[in-house]
Design an enzyme around this catalytic site. Structure first.
Site, mmCIF file in Angstrom:
data_model
loop_
_atom_site.group_PDB
_atom_site.id
_atom_site.type_symbol
_atom_site.label_atom_id
_atom_site.label_comp_id
_atom_site.label_asym_id
_atom_site.label_seq_id
_atom_site.Cartn_x
_atom_site.Cartn_y
_atom_site.Cartn_z
ATOM 1 N N ARG A 1 0.833 -1.221 0.000
ATOM 2 C CA ARG A 1 0.000 0.000 0.000
ATOM 3 C C ARG A 1 0.865 1.268 0.000
ATOM 4 O O ARG A 1 0.389 2.346 -0.372
ATOM 5 C CB ARG A 1 -0.952 0.016 1.210
ATOM 6 C CG ARG A 1 -0.235 0.049 2.532
ATOM 7 C CD ARG A 1 -1.134 0.052 3.756
ATOM 8 N NE ARG A 1 -0.276 -0.054 4.942
ATOM 9 C CZ ARG A 1 0.216 -1.197 5.437
ATOM 10 N NH1 ARG A 1 -0.139 -2.333 4.875
ATOM 11 N NH2 ARG A 1 1.022 -1.205 6.473
ATOM 12 N N ASN A 2 2.128 1.137 0.419
ATOM 13 C CA ASN A 2 3.035 2.290 0.460
ATOM 14 C C ASN A 2 4.049 2.309 -0.677
ATOM 15 O O ASN A 2 5.009 3.079 -0.641
ATOM 16 C CB ASN A 2 3.735 2.357 1.819
ATOM 17 C CG ASN A 2 2.761 2.746 2.920
ATOM 18 O OD1 ASN A 2 1.790 3.461 2.651
ATOM 19 N ND2 ASN A 2 2.989 2.257 4.126
ATOM 20 N N ASP B 1 5.313 7.203 1.928
ATOM 21 C CA ASP B 1 4.853 7.154 3.313
ATOM 22 C C ASP B 1 5.987 6.932 4.321
ATOM 23 O O ASP B 1 6.194 5.834 4.822
ATOM 24 C CB ASP B 1 3.771 6.087 3.491
ATOM 25 C CG ASP B 1 2.840 6.463 4.633
ATOM 26 O OD1 ASP B 1 3.288 7.224 5.510
ATOM 27 O OD2 ASP B 1 1.682 6.024 4.638
HETATM 28 P P1 ADP Z 1 -1.345 6.758 5.067
HETATM 29 O O1 ADP Z 1 -0.315 7.697 5.593
HETATM 30 O O2 ADP Z 1 -2.577 6.710 5.890
HETATM 31 O O3 ADP Z 1 -0.834 5.382 4.760
HETATM 32 P P2 ADP Z 1 -1.226 8.508 2.830
HETATM 33 O O4 ADP Z 1 -1.711 9.728 3.520
HETATM 34 O O5 ADP Z 1 0.226 8.391 2.568
HETATM 35 O O6 ADP Z 1 -1.763 7.267 3.640
HETATM 36 O O7 ADP Z 1 -1.962 8.340 1.465
HETATM 37 C C1 ADP Z 1 -3.325 8.038 1.363
HETATM 38 C C2 ADP Z 1 -3.679 7.691 -0.075
HETATM 39 O O8 ADP Z 1 -3.449 8.809 -0.929
HETATM 40 C C3 ADP Z 1 -2.819 6.583 -0.666
HETATM 41 O O9 ADP Z 1 -3.358 5.326 -0.439
HETATM 42 C C4 ADP Z 1 -2.834 6.905 -2.149
HETATM 43 O O10 ADP Z 1 -3.994 6.392 -2.737
HETATM 44 C C5 ADP Z 1 -2.909 8.409 -2.171
HETATM 45 N N1 ADP Z 1 -1.580 9.017 -2.366
HETATM 46 C C6 ADP Z 1 -0.687 9.389 -1.420
HETATM 47 N N2 ADP Z 1 0.414 9.921 -1.942
HETATM 48 C C7 ADP Z 1 0.245 9.914 -3.278
HETATM 49 C C8 ADP Z 1 1.056 10.321 -4.415
HETATM 50 N N3 ADP Z 1 2.263 10.862 -4.248
HETATM 51 N N4 ADP Z 1 0.552 10.141 -5.653
HETATM 52 C C9 ADP Z 1 -0.657 9.574 -5.827
HETATM 53 N N5 ADP Z 1 -1.460 9.169 -4.815
HETATM 54 C C10 ADP Z 1 -1.025 9.329 -3.561
#
Ligand code: ADP
Length: 282
Positions: A143-144, A157
């Protein structure tokens, strides 16, 4: 409230940003697609991570994440464009239009294993770089891993990541938080100790997720049942149906109980490169 001078290149004014639809939401808040206009690069597509509310501790966490990301420049790591301080703090990141690896693969089961292995080889390259800078990720999971395209993966992440101190090659957590236990090596769960080799264990689980096209690992198990499964019963996740035997061998090496027996990311990089070339030639 201004960021120190050396960090100026990373500070973004709200007028540079255009926000569009929501891409997803995380524990912090939401992530929106958008554009950022930069002097050198012009108008580039970005992902903007916004905090939900006026939560001081979440704000601090996001600033820490941004601080850490500033030090990372690598093709296989999501680039931090900057930080925007407006009504809320916004983390401006390089856009990865194809989203997380697990959901992408679940929707694209037609992709060849050689492509999956190529993407995971790229992840090993990014992790090798991260470790060379003395950081541990602590939340490596499919997922990351975000995709720019079906041939380009980036690690994202860094909310749980830590810098290791010189002479101290592990990070000792002070309290157990919301941990991704299914991705954690036994020593993390038992002793709260995290080092490069615990990221290697997580990489094994991520490789399992990828080669199974986004299946959830240990699907019916709870946190405490996993330790019994792994340590008492000495079992491991099974080989995914379409996964190559030699690629599965790499996972098993990542899941060696004794971390000394696990490969480094430099070694995994080489092994995955070899496997990708081998799978392509079959
Ligand atoms: P968490 O920190 O709760 O794991 P994030 O805040 O990093 O989640 O991201 C939540 C969602 O936003 C991800 O699952 C993804 O779908 C989307 N996302 C995050 N960063 C990006 C990016 N750089 N480009 C495209 N989508 C992103």
């Amino acid at each position: 409230d201004d960021l120190p001078r050396t960090k100026d290149t990373f500070s973004i004014r709200q007028s540079q940003l255009e926000l569009e639809e929501e891409l997803g939401s995380g524990q912090f808040g939401s992530v929106q697609k958008g554009y950022c206009t930069l002097k050198r690069e012009g108008r580039i597509p970005v992902a903007v991570k916004k905090l939900k509310s006026e939560d001081k501790s979440a704000e601090e966490e996001m600033l820490k994440e941004a601080d850490l990301m500033r030090n990372l420049t690598h093709q296989r790591i999501v680039r931090m464009i900057g930080l925007c301080r407006a009504d809320c703090i916004m983390l401006v990141l390089e856009l990865c239009p194809c989203g997380p690896l697990n959901s992408f693969l679940a929707k694209h089961k037609e992709l060849k294993q050689s492509t999956v292995v190529q993407l995971m080889w790229q992840v090993a390259q990014g992790m090798s770089y991260l470790h060379s800078k003395n950081y541990v990720h602590r939340d490596l999971a499919a997922r990351n891993v975000l995709l720019v395209s079906e041939n380009s993966a980036k690690i994202s992440d860094f909310g749980m990541s830590k810098a290791l101190n010189i002479g101290n090659d592990y990070y000792k957590a002070q309290e157990a938080g919301k941990w991704p236990l299914k991705w954690y090596a036994p020593e993390c769960v038992y002793y709260w100790k995290f080092d490069a080799k615990s990221d290697v264990w997580s990489y094994g689980v991520t490789l399992w997720e990828a080669t199974s096209y986004g299946e959830k690992p240990y699907r019916k198990m709870k946190g405490n049942e996993i330790l019994k499964f792994l340590v008492e019963d000495e079992k491991r996740l099974q080989k995914p149906d379409f996964c190559d035997e030699q690629v599965y061998e790499i996972m098993l090496e990542c899941w060696q109980y004794d971390k000394k027996d696990r490969p480094t990311f430099e070694e995994i990089d080489q092994k995955m490169k070899y496997q990708q070339q081998r799978l392509l030639s079959l």
